[in-house]
Design an enzyme around this catalytic site. Structure first.
Site, PDB file in Angstrom:
ATOM      1  N   GLY A  80      40.661  40.197  39.871  1.00 40.86           N
ATOM      2  CA  GLY A  80      39.491  39.363  39.518  1.00 40.86           C
ATOM      3  C   GLY A  80      39.667  38.465  38.513  1.00 40.86           C
ATOM      4  CD  GLN A  81      43.932  38.905  35.330  1.00 41.64           C
ATOM      5  OE1 GLN A  81      44.753  38.018  34.764  1.00 41.64           O
ATOM      6  NE2 GLN A  81      44.643  40.131  35.445  1.00 41.64           N
ATOM      7  N   GLY A  82      40.232  35.004  36.398  1.00 37.18           N
ATOM      8  CA  GLY A  82      39.871  33.752  36.622  1.00 37.18           C
ATOM      9  C   GLY A  82      40.630  33.107  37.724  1.00 37.18           C
ATOM     10  CE1 TYR A  86      47.271  35.231  39.392  1.00 39.04           C
ATOM     11  CE2 TYR A  86      46.237  36.829  38.219  1.00 39.04           C
ATOM     12  CZ  TYR A  86      47.298  36.108  38.125  1.00 39.04           C
ATOM     13  OH  TYR A  86      48.388  36.105  37.366  1.00 39.04           O
TER      14      TYR A  86
END
Lengths: 882, 184
Positions: free
Chosen positions: B72-74, B76
């Site tokens: 969920g990291q920005g 990716y």
């Protein structure tokens, strides 16, 4: 149709057809969309992945978008539990890692696999992971990798160790922290793990000599189980020993010697090889290693025999005496069924053997010359070359052998090696010249390599006219004009012209031949022929020696720049003066630039033509100096001193080197300064010069505004040379002056206040040699006659401190700074007298030629004759030796 | 598919396969939820931020789920779209205690709904309003208001509160998803 043809071909070859032949890249990528389907069909997907890998390995290039698309489709295969498929996916990830974007997406999947329970996945997952990881991600997976290094499973441990080696280049600081794990892995029972762990350990420590020595001592004491690791250790140790001054006393040397008695043959060989390759070892200490290799020579295993004979072959190049003990065993190998071993054995024997055995060996080797590959033929040719230098009397045997080799089939490298060898023999041994030139003439009659043909034609042009019967070469050369391509024709025309210029008797016939070339289809050939015909018709020695025999002497880059500047200058009041172009600094023997030669060679052999055009050091200097406003009015750079003179010891606070640049009326001293104190910043740095002769006048200094720690900076001094042309030598005392500002070594912030300081440097001498540029005259005698004896000077000196002619020749060349011509710098050792011919250009563009006759009788007596177009110059040059 | 597989399918012995995409902002609890849904013995204790994605499998009564658990990291999030095509359902995990970033989540949802692979298909979307045990957590109703879920007309959707640590509310959501797939 295509299929039919292929089938037919397969039948002819009698081999199995390759199912992946003629794969189309786009079709394969199209197929890769199958990966998106659910449920996944593992067998089909494995086949497609194989195709992708095949296409990539055939050298097909994938674009970033196509690769990324295929990569993301492939990531979906992670949902399948099929072991084969997953391992195939790892392989594909590794291949695509550098092409596709966002490959980092599989990081978590791979981390899961490498820590998971399935043993089949783990090692391969680690290898794939290290391919897709960048330095930001490495921190995240570091702890998994560290765990994997000490894993029980050998393949996992090996994989992580090798991955660590790969990761080390970009991420040294991270991998450095894994030393403890690597150390633990060295004590592993597995041979491969031990080898890889030792490798990693060494590469982490290799920049720290002390750590390497500790490593070596530690592991030489505790014996390593893995023979691979021992081999590795031997290599590390031998590298370490090469930097050691006293080898034989070192315990590391004892370790190498003890390895000669190891139970594994691999280790024994590695140790022997290391010992014979040690730089600082005396030949006596080689004996144990040589005797081990000698044992291997009679081993039943061909690999061992090959390794041993190959190593001995190398040793024989430097120390033939040590190898003579093996001669008997080597003789037995001459008839070895493996041709590679036999060739190496014979060439080794050629190096170690005596004159009487040469004939026999040559006969032996020619019996199977046709059966060995080009590479080994080149080895043989090299051996013959060194043999010819060793036994000049045997040259007729060698020459015949080489000429028969020239007639055989062979690639370019092979032919080039032979031609090179013949040319070296001709140059070294004047007796072999006629025969050698004859063989070369025969060779160019049927030579498909343009480069070699032009080279031989150039050589014929140089050497042919001076042979006893020049006319016999003309037919060979003129045949080229009729039969060959444009590049060779042009070279042949130039070669013919040289015969015409040199031999008056042939001149009229040459003119007839050249005038036939006037209607050649190629521009270059026509231009050359027209040029030469017109010069030869003048019948003037000076013209023909200046324009045909000696050619242009200028630096090509300099000429290009000067012409460009001339064309850009809109006034064109004065005609272009060739004297303003800087001279070529290193006139190589076989690169003497003939008019138009580079132009014609460019299309046929671009690599060779680019070599002489590359900017020389002097051209680089000229450009740097031209950029400084104070020096813009000095005219062209005449000469830069070939290597910087050190004005300080190398370990002092400030290191200063000096390069002298000589212009028409000025000298520029370039001082390259380095500040080695990290707590100081120097400002306003300059070198003040005090000439011993007041006629030399300091015009200005170009100071360096700031000199921070460890960044080299340059300051200049401009000196005007005296009007009187005869005073050219002078000594300068120099002082480095600057303002010191102390600063904090860590932050580099300087204090506000500075104070003036100075530092005394060593003296600089300006010598006669600084005013002379080396120039190569291919035909010295023609130039000698051309310049005339109006300004000839002569004197005789006794050089008592010289102990040999060779030394005297070397010293004279150095004092005068001139180029030896006609290979007169090579002294025949068994003669008592020698004639040295030197050519150069004095500052201001005066040609200078020197002929020195030397005689040796306890001391050296020298009669020196100087000719130039200016009496003062002759006098100055003459005084340089005195 | 082999003959035997087909036979098994008719007899209802073989369970139906289901591809699900699990997305949501970072630190919303995607990996924790999937982890809790797996059988007890294959659950892991330590959950670390996902880099890229992982593939996980679990079963409900009648379905085999294959979940692509995305990071969920920005940096990716733009990689999610590569997996839209194969997804038969979407699990969107919300951090109900993070009021501030609810707008970010809405933004990502809008991008998802407008994507050509999703917009045209009737993909069921299951929302988990995760971290219901937190004190300041929003209720599912509040979440759906903030996310503007009412505007989704052409797709079935469902929101339920969940706690990935205890497993509360998860079966509720999975049951809804199973029903949706059986209907379609």
């Amino acid at each position: 149709m295509q299929y039919l043809r292929r089938d037919k071909k397969d039948e002819e070859d009698g081999s199995q057809s390759n199912p992946f032949q003629n794969l189309d890249k786009s079709a394969v990528l199209q197929e890769a969309r199958t990966f998106n389907e659910t449920p996944i069909n593992p067998r089909k997907c494995i086949h497609i992945l194989t195709k992708i890998l095949y296409v990539l390995n055939q050298g097909q290039h994938l674009g970033t978008t196509e690769a990324t698309e295929a990569f993301f489709a492939m990531t979906k295969l992670f949902q399948s539990k099929d072991v084969m498929l997953r391992r195939m996916v790892y392989l594909a990830i590794k291949e695509l890692a550098n092409i596709a974007e966002d490959v980092i997406i599989v990081t978590s999947s791979l981390t899961k696999d490498m820590t998971g329970k399935e043993e089949m996945y783990r090692a391969s997952a680690i290898r794939a992971l290290c391919k897709i990881t960048d330095n930001t991600m490495l921190q995240g997976i570091e702890r998994y990798l560290k765990q994997a290094i000490v894993d029980k499973n050998a393949s996992v441990s090996s994989a992580s160790l090798v991955s660590a080696l790969h990761l080390m280049k970009p991420n040294y600081d991270v991998v450095k922290r894994w030393v403890n794990e690597a150390q633990e892995a060295v004590s592993s029972d597995n041979t491969m793990v031990q080898y890889h762990a030792l490798g990693l350990l060494y590469h982490v420590k290799k920049n720290d000599r002390l750590a390497v020595s500790k490593l070596i001592f530690k592991y030489t004491k505790q014996s390593l189980r893995s023979p691979y690791a021992v081999c590795m250790l031997i290599r590390i140790a031998s590298k370490y020993l090469d930097e050691e001054p006293e080898v034989a006393d070192s315990p590391v040397y004892d370790f190498l010697e003890s390895c000669l008695r190891h139970k594994s043959e691999m280790v024994i060989y590695e140790a022997a090889r290391a010992l014979v390759n040690l730089k600082n070892l005396k030949s006596r200490d080689l004996c144990p290693a040589i005797s081990v290799l000698q044992l291997f020579l009679s081993s039943p295993r061909p690999t061992l025999r090959f390794a041993a004979v190959r190593t001995l072959n190398k040793v024989a190049m430097t120390q033939p005496m040590s190898v003579t003990t093996c001669n008997l065993d080597l003789e037995n190998l001459i008839t070895d069924v493996n041709r590679s071993i036999a060739t190496l054995a014979i060439t080794t024997l050629l190096k170690t053997g005596n004159e009487s055995s040469v004939d026999r060996l040559m006969k032996q080797i020619s019996s199977f010359m046709s059966e060995i590959s080009d590479e080994f033929k080149i080895v043989v040719v090299d051996a013959i070359r060194s043999l010819c230098l060793k036994f000049p009397r045997k040259h007729h045997v060698m020459m015949n052998f080489l000429s028969s080799m020239l007639r055989d089939e062979g690639g370019f490298d092979y032919k080039k090696a032979i031609v090179d060898t013949i040319i070296t023999i001709i140059e070294e041994n004047s007796e072999a010249k006629e025969a050698g030139l004859g063989h070369l003439c025969e060779f160019i009659e049927d030579c498909e390599h343009t480069v070699l043909a032009t080279r031989i034609l150039h050589l014929l042009g140089r050497e042919g006219p001076r042979s006893q019967n020049p006319s016999k070469y003309i037919r060979f050369i003129y045949n080229r004009v009729i039969l060959e391509n444009a590049a060779v024709r042009a070279a042949a025309v130039t070669s013919l012209a040289k015969f015409g210029a040199h031999c008056d008797s042939l001149c009229s016939s040459i003119l007839v031949l050249l005038s036939r070339c006037l209607l050649d289809t190629d521009d270059e050939v026509r231009d050359r022929a027209t040029f030469y015909v017109n010069i030869l018709k003048e019948k003037e020695k000076a013209l023909s020696s200046g324009y045909i025999l000696n050619g242009l002497q200028v630096s090509i880059v300099g000429l290009e720049r000067a012409l460009y500047a001339y064309v850009k200058d809109s006034t064109h009041t004065a005609p272009f003066d060739l004297k303003t172009v800087p001279l070529a600094t290193t006139p190589m023997k076989d690169q003497v630039v003939k008019p138009g030669k580079t132009a014609i060679e460019t299309p046929s052999a671009p690599t060779k033509a680019s070599a002489p055009v590359a900017a020389t050091r002097q051209d680089v200097y000229a450009e740097q100096l031209a950029a400084i406003p104070q020096f813009s009015k000095l005219g062209p750079l005449f000469r830069s001193s070939p290597k910087p003179a050190e004005l300080t010891e190398s370990e002092t606070e400030y290191v200063v080197n000096c390069v002298k640049h000589v212009f028409n009326d000025h000298i520029v001293f370039q001082f390259d300064c380095t500040n080695t104190l990290n707590d100081q910043i120097l400002e306003n740095v300059k070198v003040e010069m005090e000439p011993s002769d007041s006629d030399f006048e300091v015009v200005c200094y170009v100071p360096r505004p700031s000199l921070p720690y460890n960044t080299p900076g340059t300051t200049y001094a401009l000196i005007k040379l005296p009007q009187d042309a005869s005073s050219v030598t002078c000594t300068f005392t120099n002082t480095l002056k600057f303002v010191v500002k102390d600063c904090d070594p860590s932050s580099g912030e300087p204090d506000e206040e500075g104070y003036e300081d100075e530092y005394v440097l060593e003296d600089i001498d300006v010598l006669v040699a600084d005013h002379v540029q080396r120039v190569h005259k291919t035909n010295f005698l023609a130039s000698w006659d051309e310049i005339g004896d109006e300004c000839e000077m002569q004197d005789t000196y006794a050089l008592t401190q010289m102990t040999s002619l060779e030394e005297a020749v070397k010293q004279i060349i150095e004092y005068l700074g001139m180029q030896p011509c006609e290979r007169s710098d090579k002294v025949n050792t068994d003669k008592n007298s020698h004639a040295l011919l030197l050519a150069g250009v004095f500052r201001g563009g005066h040609d200078v030629l020197v002929r020195a006759r030397l005689a040796f009788d306890q001391g050296v007596t020298m009669n020196i004759t100087v000719r130039s177009d200016d009496a003062v110059v002759s006098e100055v040059v003459l005084s340089a030796v005195g | 598919m082999g003959l035997f597989d087909k036979l098994a399918g008719w007899l209802g012995l073989k369970k139906k396969e289901m591809n699900v995409l699990c997305i949501g902002l970072d630190n919303s609890g995607k990996t924790s939820i999937i982890n809790k849904l797996k059988p007890d013995k294959s659950q892991t204790q330590d959950i670390v931020p996902t880099v890229g994605f992982t593939v996980e499998k679990f079963m409900s009564q009648s379905l085999n789920f294959t979940v692509f658990d995305m990071s969920g990291q920005g940096r990716y999030r733009n990689l999610w779209e590569h997996y839209y095509k194969t997804a038969q359902a979407v699990i969107f995990v919300l951090d109900s205690s993070d009021r501030l970033r609810m707008v970010v989540a809405k933004e990502e949802l809008d991008i998802l709904l407008q994507h050509s692979e999703i917009a045209a298909r009737r993909v069921p979307i299951l929302f988990f309003a995760n971290k219901m045990d937190c004190k300041e957590a929003l209720s599912p109703v509040q979440c759906s208001q903030k996310m503007g879920l009412d505007a989704i007309l052409n797709k079935p959707w469902h929101i339920c509160a969940s706690n990935a640590l205890s497993g509360e509310g998860l079966t509720d959501g999975v049951d809804w998803l199973t029903d949706q797939i059986r209907l379609s």
